[in-house]
Design a protein around this motif. Structure first.
Motif, short mmCIF file in Angstrom:
data_model
loop_
_atom_site.label_atom_id
_atom_site.label_comp_id
_atom_site.label_asym_id
_atom_site.label_seq_id
_atom_site.Cartn_x
_atom_site.Cartn_y
_atom_site.Cartn_z
N ARG A 50 43.93 10.85 89.49
CA ARG A 50 44.35 9.51 89.87
C ARG A 50 45.20 9.64 91.12
O ARG A 50 46.07 10.52 91.20
CB ARG A 50 45.15 8.87 88.75
N GLU A 60 40.79 6.41 91.14
CA GLU A 60 40.59 7.52 90.22
C GLU A 60 39.20 8.11 90.46
O GLU A 60 38.23 7.38 90.69
CB GLU A 60 40.71 7.07 88.76
N GLN A 86 47.92 12.54 90.36
CA GLN A 86 48.15 13.08 89.02
C GLN A 86 46.83 13.61 88.49
O GLN A 86 45.79 12.96 88.62
CB GLN A 86 48.68 11.96 88.11
N ILE A 88 44.49 14.90 85.36
CA ILE A 88 44.28 14.77 83.92
C ILE A 88 43.09 15.64 83.56
O ILE A 88 41.98 15.45 84.07
CB ILE A 88 44.01 13.31 83.51
N SER A 89 43.31 16.62 82.72
CA SER A 89 42.25 17.55 82.35
C SER A 89 42.29 17.77 80.85
O SER A 89 43.25 18.36 80.32
CB SER A 89 42.44 18.88 83.10
N ASP A 92 45.65 17.33 78.78
CA ASP A 92 46.82 17.64 79.60
C ASP A 92 46.90 16.76 80.84
O ASP A 92 45.88 16.49 81.49
CB ASP A 92 46.80 19.11 80.01
N THR A 93 48.10 16.35 81.17
CA THR A 93 48.35 15.51 82.33
C THR A 93 49.54 16.08 83.11
O THR A 93 50.58 16.37 82.52
CB THR A 93 48.66 14.07 81.92
N THR A 94 49.37 16.21 84.40
CA THR A 94 50.46 16.75 85.22
C THR A 94 51.43 15.64 85.59
O THR A 94 51.13 14.44 85.50
CB THR A 94 49.92 17.38 86.52
#
Length: 453
Positions: A50, A60, A86, A88-89, A92-94
């Motif tokens: 995103r 996104e 940001q 998102i995998s 998990d999100t940074t």
């Protein structure tokens, strides 16, 4: 297509949990309107990014195929703009991170240079921590090679873990070192660089950046040499390009007792650097900091990123400006025609600072003058030119004929203080009057000589 590898590992970076991120997100290959975000995960999943002008993230982009090796190209970027993003995998999100898009040709910018990170993770971390504290933040990161010891998966995990908090803010542009070529497949898997990824080029602001490969042929006529020459010709014709910076691993000039100067680079590449007035050349290989000035080209070795320091030196040479064995990196600020370089130790203290101006060498600010230039016949078919310098300085010594035509370039470059003597073979020169002209930043001296044949 970059290949993926499965890792079963949990990493924590700088106190922030990255869950199943084996390589936390890092930036690559910034263009006029795009940038690549790459990362590796321990499990196979769909990755998303995103991004936008704020943490509202107006756009996104998502992968279409699950993988452990992820990269997404963020597009439709505005120039000279700060973006938030940001990753998102899976689950998990940074945290939010930011990056700069390409600056306009008239806009100032900053980049950092460091390298030879292998072996000592604590030292590497100390350098990265200090780089992270620089203000203003850099827009680009250059690495002079030897990122790891052997290029293994585990070593790259350590490399990306240590650099995670700065690699996600500015795109990383490395060159191949002698240790990196030991496992080349990982290089091509983990990096998303312009061109063929061994040597490449891009523009940023009013500068052109070149990244060369010491370990592919670069002699005249080779593919790399032809590419370099063609690109230099194009950039020299581009009015927006005011500075040229070159990066590769092995320095052409060094006084280190551990490695010799790369004479092939001296022979094949340095004449191009001089012809096209390269502003600075950045190297590694020597695990120390060394600043050399040869024919008005600044060669900066910044190999203090974590490898065992090379503390032994040979004698200082006429081209030596500064040298010190310490962990460090270099800050480069570009503002119009001014380029300011600052070598910084891992503890934040400064080694040296110098400013470059197009057409003016840093040492041209020194208070130096030549005295007692004399020219005389010292033996059959040989003449001698000698003079004394009060202080070390860049000089130009040329032999002209009576019509003002330059017949022989005797010396151009940096000389130490003291007495200097040059013996010249004049067997091919016709009889007549000649003038030796010595130019220093302070003054010009001339000596007359008559040849009888």
């Amino acid at each position: 297509m970059k290949s993926g590898k499965i890792y079963l590992i949990l990493l924590f970076i700088a106190g922030t949990s990255f869950g199943l991120f084996v390589h936390p997100p890092y930036l690559q290959n910034l263009t006029d309107s795009t940038i690549t975000v790459a990362w590796q995960t321990a499990d196979t999943n769909i990755g998303r990014v995103r991004y936008g002008l704020s943490t509202n993230y107006a756009r996104e982009i998502s992968e279409t195929t699950p993988s452990t090796a992820h990269h997404l190209v963020l597009d439709q970027l505005l120039p000279d703009t700060v973006y938030h993003y940001q990753v998102i995998s899976g689950q998990d999100t940074t945290e939010d991170a930011t990056f700069f898009t390409r600056r306009h040709a008239s806009a100032p910018f900053r980049f950092l240079v460091y390298g030879d990170n292998r072996t000592d993770s604590a030292a590497h971390q100390a350098v990265v921590d200090r780089m992270f504290l620089t203000s203003p933040k850099p827009q680009l990161l250059l690495n002079v090679g030897d990122l790891t010891d052997n290029g293994t998966d585990e070593e790259y995990r350590t490399f990306f873990r240590i650099g995670g908090k700065i690699f996600n803010q500015a795109p990383l542009y490395p060159v191949l070192g002698n240790h990196d070529i030991r496992t080349l497949p990982n290089w091509f898997d983990f990096f998303y660089l312009p061109g063929n990824e061994r040597w490449y080029h891009f523009l940023y602001g009013n500068a052109a950046f070149y990244f060369l490969d010491n370990y592919s042929d670069f002699s005249p006529g080779s593919e790399q040499y032809r590419w370099l020459l063609d690109q230099l010709l194009a950039d020299s014709a581009n009015p927006d390009v005011r500075h040229i910076f070159v990066t590769f691993h092995e320095p052409p000039f060094t006084t280190s007792a551990r490695h010799s100067s790369n004479e092939q680079v001296q022979q094949h590449l340095c004449p191009l650097f001089e012809r096209f007035q390269v502003r600075a050349v950045f190297n590694g290989h020597i695990h120390a900091y060394e600043h050399s000035l040869v024919n008005n080209i600044h060669y900066i070795t910044t190999g203090g990123g974590g490898a065992p320091l090379h503390t032994e030196w040979d004698s200082i040479q006429p081209y030596t400006v500064y040298r010190e064995a310490n962990y460090q990196f270099v800050i480069v600020d570009v503002a119009g025609d001014l380029v300011t370089c600052q070598a910084v130790r891992a503890d934040g203290s400064t080694m040296e600072t110098f400013t470059l101006i197009p057409g003016v060498g840093e040492t041209e600010k020194t208070d130096c003058r030549a005295t007692n230039l004399t020219a005389f016949i010292c033996s059959l078919n040989r003449i001698c030119l000698q003079f004394r310098l009060e202080k070390a300085a860049p000089i130009k010594l040329v032999l002209f004929d009576n019509q003002g035509r330059a017949r022989l370039m005797v010396k151009q470059g940096w000389l130490a203080s003291g007495e200097h003597r040059f013996l010249l073979n004049i067997g091919n020169l016709p009889a007549g009057n000649y003038f030796a002209r010595l130019t220093t930043p302070k003054n010009t001296a001339t000596a007359r000589l008559t040849l009888f044949k």
